[in-house]
Every structure is written in structure tokens, then in C-alpha cells.
Scaffold this motif. Structure first.
Motif, PDB file in Angstrom:
ATOM      1  N   LEU A  53      50.418   1.465  17.979  1.00  0.00           N
ATOM      2  CA  LEU A  53      49.853   0.466  18.898  1.00  0.00           C
ATOM      3  C   LEU A  53      48.741   1.166  19.662  1.00  0.00           C
ATOM      4  CD1 LEU A  53      49.693  -2.168  20.467  1.00  0.00           C
ATOM      5  CD2 LEU A  53      51.679  -1.420  21.809  1.00  0.00           C
ATOM      6  N   SER A  54      47.492   0.828  19.347  1.00  0.00           N
ATOM      7  CA  SER A  54      46.391   1.628  19.858  1.00  0.00           C
ATOM      8  C   SER A  54      45.187   0.789  20.261  1.00  0.00           C
ATOM      9  CB  SER A  54      45.943   2.626  18.781  1.00  0.00           C
ATOM     10  OG  SER A  54      44.840   3.390  19.198  1.00  0.00           O
ATOM     11  N   ASN A  55      44.535   1.212  21.338  1.00  0.00           N
ATOM     12  CA  ASN A  55      43.188   0.747  21.654  1.00  0.00           C
ATOM     13  C   ASN A  55      42.217   1.591  20.836  1.00  0.00           C
ATOM     14  OD1 ASN A  55      44.239  -1.001  23.544  1.00  0.00           O
ATOM     15  ND2 ASN A  55      43.635   0.217  25.315  1.00  0.00           N
ATOM     16  N   THR A  56      41.541   0.982  19.896  1.00  0.00           N
ATOM     17  CA  THR A  56      40.600   1.726  19.066  1.00  0.00           C
ATOM     18  C   THR A  56      39.595   0.759  18.474  1.00  0.00           C
ATOM     19  OG1 THR A  56      40.430   3.446  17.362  1.00  0.00           O
ATOM     20  CG2 THR A  56      41.916   1.592  16.900  1.00  0.00           C
ATOM     21  N   CYS A  57      38.624   1.313  17.760  1.00  0.00           N
ATOM     22  CA  CYS A  57      37.608   0.489  17.112  1.00  0.00           C
ATOM     23  C   CYS A  57      37.583   0.799  15.625  1.00  0.00           C
ATOM     24  CB  CYS A  57      36.233   0.717  17.743  1.00  0.00           C
ATOM     25  SG  CYS A  57      35.604   2.397  17.546  1.00  0.00           S
ATOM     26  N   ASP A  58      36.867  -0.023  14.896  1.00  0.00           N
ATOM     27  CA  ASP A  58      36.855   0.091  13.450  1.00  0.00           C
ATOM     28  C   ASP A  58      36.343   1.441  12.974  1.00  0.00           C
ATOM     29  OD1 ASP A  58      37.087  -0.968  10.737  1.00  0.00           O
ATOM     30  OD2 ASP A  58      34.916  -1.017  10.729  1.00  0.00           O
ATOM     31  N   ILE A  59      35.242   1.953  13.549  1.00  0.00           N
ATOM     32  CA  ILE A  59      34.703   3.209  13.020  1.00  0.00           C
ATOM     33  C   ILE A  59      35.627   4.384  13.303  1.00  0.00           C
ATOM     34  CG2 ILE A  59      32.296   2.449  13.113  1.00  0.00           C
ATOM     35  CD1 ILE A  59      32.059   4.562  15.480  1.00  0.00           C
ATOM     36  N   HIS A  60      36.332   4.347  14.425  1.00  0.00           N
ATOM     37  CA  HIS A  60      37.277   5.424  14.706  1.00  0.00           C
ATOM     38  C   HIS A  60      38.477   5.356  13.768  1.00  0.00           C
ATOM     39  CE1 HIS A  60      35.696   6.099  19.055  1.00  0.00           C
ATOM     40  NE2 HIS A  60      35.020   6.791  18.158  1.00  0.00           N
ATOM     41  N   TRP A  61      38.991   4.161  13.542  1.00  0.00           N
ATOM     42  CA  TRP A  61      40.132   4.036  12.636  1.00  0.00           C
ATOM     43  C   TRP A  61      39.741   4.430  11.211  1.00  0.00           C
ATOM     44  CZ3 TRP A  61      45.029   4.348  12.589  1.00  0.00           C
ATOM     45  CH2 TRP A  61      45.766   3.899  11.503  1.00  0.00           C
ATOM     46  N   GLN A  62      38.596   3.983  10.748  1.00  0.00           N
ATOM     47  CA  GLN A  62      38.164   4.322   9.395  1.00  0.00           C
ATOM     48  C   GLN A  62      37.925   5.825   9.261  1.00  0.00           C
ATOM     49  OE1 GLN A  62      38.410   2.262   6.908  1.00  0.00           O
ATOM     50  NE2 GLN A  62      39.002   0.651   8.359  1.00  0.00           N
ATOM     51  N   HIS A  63      37.406   6.451  10.318  1.00  0.00           N
ATOM     52  CA  HIS A  63      37.224   7.903  10.279  1.00  0.00           C
ATOM     53  C   HIS A  63      38.576   8.606  10.152  1.00  0.00           C
ATOM     54  CE1 HIS A  63      35.325  11.797  11.013  1.00  0.00           C
ATOM     55  NE2 HIS A  63      36.388  12.064  11.752  1.00  0.00           N
ATOM     56  N   LEU A  64      39.563   8.155  10.898  1.00  0.00           N
ATOM     57  CA  LEU A  64      40.894   8.768  10.813  1.00  0.00           C
ATOM     58  C   LEU A  64      41.475   8.624   9.420  1.00  0.00           C
ATOM     59  CD1 LEU A  64      42.339   7.682  14.256  1.00  0.00           C
ATOM     60  CD2 LEU A  64      42.031  10.036  13.474  1.00  0.00           C
ATOM     61  N   LEU A  65      41.273   7.483   8.786  1.00  0.00           N
ATOM     62  CA  LEU A  65      41.761   7.308   7.421  1.00  0.00           C
ATOM     63  C   LEU A  65      41.044   8.253   6.462  1.00  0.00           C
ATOM     64  CD1 LEU A  65      42.148   3.427   7.124  1.00  0.00           C
ATOM     65  CD2 LEU A  65      43.885   5.131   7.722  1.00  0.00           C
ATOM     66  N   ARG A  66      39.751   8.472   6.662  1.00  0.00           N
ATOM     67  CA  ARG A  66      39.004   9.386   5.793  1.00  0.00           C
ATOM     68  C   ARG A  66      39.435  10.834   5.977  1.00  0.00           C
ATOM     69  NH1 ARG A  66      34.646   6.046   7.330  1.00  0.00           N
ATOM     70  NH2 ARG A  66      33.935   7.593   8.866  1.00  0.00           N
ATOM     71  N   CYS A  67      40.023  11.155   7.135  1.00  0.00           N
ATOM     72  CA  CYS A  67      40.492  12.524   7.368  1.00  0.00           C
ATOM     73  C   CYS A  67      41.670  12.888   6.469  1.00  0.00           C
ATOM     74  CB  CYS A  67      40.898  12.702   8.835  1.00  0.00           C
ATOM     75  SG  CYS A  67      39.504  12.761   9.975  1.00  0.00           S
ATOM     76  N   ARG A  68      42.319  11.884   5.891  1.00  0.00           N
ATOM     77  CA  ARG A  68      43.434  12.096   4.954  1.00  0.00           C
ATOM     78  C   ARG A  68      44.539  12.946   5.576  1.00  0.00           C
ATOM     79  NH1 ARG A  68      41.956  10.092   0.115  1.00  0.00           N
ATOM     80  NH2 ARG A  68      39.732   9.893  -0.334  1.00  0.00           N
ATOM     81  N   TYR A  69      44.902  12.617   6.806  1.00  0.00           N
ATOM     82  CA  TYR A  69      45.995  13.335   7.449  1.00  0.00           C
ATOM     83  C   TYR A  69      47.331  13.097   6.753  1.00  0.00           C
ATOM     84  CZ  TYR A  69      43.008  14.288  11.522  1.00  0.00           C
ATOM     85  OH  TYR A  69      42.029  14.735  12.358  1.00  0.00           O
ATOM     86  N   GLY A  70      47.430  12.066   5.940  1.00  0.00           N
ATOM     87  CA  GLY A  70      48.672  11.772   5.232  1.00  0.00           C
ATOM     88  C   GLY A  70      49.594  10.869   6.015  1.00  0.00           C
ATOM     89  N   ILE A  71      49.697  11.089   7.322  1.00  0.00           N
ATOM     90  CA  ILE A  71      50.586  10.258   8.136  1.00  0.00           C
ATOM     91  C   ILE A  71      49.928   8.955   8.543  1.00  0.00           C
ATOM     92  CG2 ILE A  71      51.923  12.191   9.020  1.00  0.00           C
ATOM     93  CD1 ILE A  71      50.251  11.972  11.617  1.00  0.00           C
ATOM     94  N   LEU A  72      48.605   8.837   8.332  1.00  0.00           N
ATOM     95  CA  LEU A  72      47.883   7.636   8.735  1.00  0.00           C
ATOM     96  C   LEU A  72      47.245   6.970   7.518  1.00  0.00           C
ATOM     97  CD1 LEU A  72      46.113   8.937  11.970  1.00  0.00           C
ATOM     98  CD2 LEU A  72      48.058   7.393  11.851  1.00  0.00           C
ATOM     99  N   PRO A  73      47.707   5.806   7.102  1.00  0.00           N
ATOM    100  CA  PRO A  73      48.892   5.177   7.678  1.00  0.00           C
ATOM    101  C   PRO A  73      50.198   5.759   7.146  1.00  0.00           C
ATOM    102  CG  PRO A  73      48.003   3.770   5.989  1.00  0.00           C
ATOM    103  CD  PRO A  73      47.061   4.944   6.110  1.00  0.00           C
ATOM    104  N   GLY A  74      50.175   6.389   5.937  1.00  0.00           N
ATOM    105  CA  GLY A  74      51.391   6.988   5.413  1.00  0.00           C
ATOM    106  C   GLY A  74      52.540   6.008   5.461  1.00  0.00           C
TER     107      GLY A  74
END
Length: 208
Positions: free
Chosen positions: A110-131
Motif C-alpha cells: 500500500l504505497s503513495n507512488t507514481c507510475d515512473i517510480h513503480w516501473q523503475h522498481l520493477l525494472r530493478c528486478r529485485y524479485g520481491i516486487l511484485p514477486g
């Protein structure tokens, strides 16, 4: 008496990941030749942070405003990459998230965020997001930001459990108070170890 949660929501920024907006000002300045202060002024003026995090301001529109106001014809994707690259993973949260999944308690963001920040996090491939994390309740998709009641209502509907069976943690006290006002069980996030203790005290078998 607190009950074992049937659903857990985590905030994203400064809980699952850390962020520093100053990194965005530096990186945008580096690709545009503008002063960091001018970059910051643009991105924080005209209520832009709230408008972009509630989905009222699309990135293409923001990019067009940037080009017009700064007279720098920067590529739209390059600007998004520079402005979005502000995150670092909180490694100490990885075993906590894994333990929640092992315990069998559904987990969402549950987060306050924007599209470019969320898409950047997905590109980071942390595995847990969204995992294995879901549902994802993001302010720019809901059209409302914490602590507005609308975003908690949307999150509760997605969780599909009674309000008092939702546990939520956030680093901002006002967001926690709003969750409690919605009938949730909520705590201010101060660190991974404290979260483990809070969940264990509610009967979540963490094994940590």
C-alpha cells in the motif's frame, strides 16, 4: 486483544525500499545541464508531486511541461529513467518478507507512488516486487493518497478480509493513524526487527 492478521500490508518507501529525491535532481541535472536546484524547483512546483502520485498528471504531460519550461529537449524515456532512479532495496526486509510468505499470511503493498517510480522498481528486478506480493494498492492507480480514506477503502476491498484482521505498517505516523481510523491494526515502522516482534506478538510464526 490483538488478533493474528489475516492480511498484511506494507508501505513501500522507507519500509521495503529507501529513496532519496535528491538523487533524481542530480541525475536529471547531469543529463540536461540544468542546475540541481532548478530541477528540484520544477518537479516540486505547481503541486506536481501530489498530481503525479494520484494519477492526475501523466508522465508524457509532465515531460512536455519540462521541455517547455526549461527549454531542454530531453528524451522522454531518459528523463523518466533519471527521475525514477532514486531507490535502494532495504536488504534487512528480505527475510521478513520471506518469513511472512512462509507463515501463509497474504501480503500486499500500500504505497503513495507514481507510475515512473513503480516501473523503475520493477525494472530493478529485485524479485520481491511484485514477486509473491499482491495485491498492489498504488496511489496513482487508485487516484488517492494516504492518509485519505479512499485508498484504505480500496486496499481493504482488495484484501477481502474484515478491517480488524488487516495489519499495516508505514513509516509515517499520520498514515498509521488513518489506517487505525479505518479499523485496521497498524504500527509505525521503525525497523525490520521491530516489525518481526510486532507480528510475532500477534501470532504470526516468523521463525526469525
Amino acid at each position: 486483544m490483538v488478533r493474528c492478521p489475516a492480511f498484511i500490508y506494507l508501505d513501500l518507501g522507507r519500509v521495503v525500499v529507501d529513496f532519496d529525491h535528491a538523487l533524481a535532481w542530480q541525475k536529471v541535472a547531469a543529463i540536461t545541464g540544468l542546475a540541481e536546484g532548478d530541477v528540484e524547483q520544477f518537479f516540486t512546483a505547481d503541486d506536481r508531486p501530489r498530481r503525479i502520485e494520484t494519477g492526475l498528471l501523466a508522465w508524457d504531460t509532465l515531460h512536455a511541461e519540462f521541455v517547455r519550461e526549461t527549454a531542454v529537449d530531453v528524451d522522454v524515456d531518459a528523463l523518466a529513467q533519471a527521475a525514477g532512479d532514486i531507490f535502494t532495496l532495504r536488504a534487512e526486509m528480505l527475510p521478513v518478507i520471506a518469513a511472512i510468505e512462509r507463515a501463509g499470511v497474504p501480503l500486499g503493498i500500500l504505497s503513495n507512488t507514481c507510475d515512473i517510480h513503480w516501473q523503475h522498481l520493477l525494472r530493478c528486478r529485485y524479485g520481491i516486487l511484485p514477486g509473491g506480493i499482491g495485491p498492489l494498492v498504488l496511489s496513482y492507480e487508485v487516484g488517492a493518497m494516504k492518509p485519505h480514506p479512499t485508498i484504505y477503502e480500496a486496499a481493504a476491498a482488495k484484501a477481502g478480509v474484515p478491517a480488524d484482521r488487516i495489519f499495516f505498517c508505514d513509516d509515517i505516523p499520520a498514515h498509521v493513524e488513518a489506517a487505525r481510523a479505518a479499523g485496521w491494526d497498524a504500527e509505525v515502522f521503525t525497523g525490520a526487527r521491530q516489525l518481526v516482534e510486532q507480528l510475532a506478538g500477534r501470532g504470526v510464526r516468523m521463525g526469525l
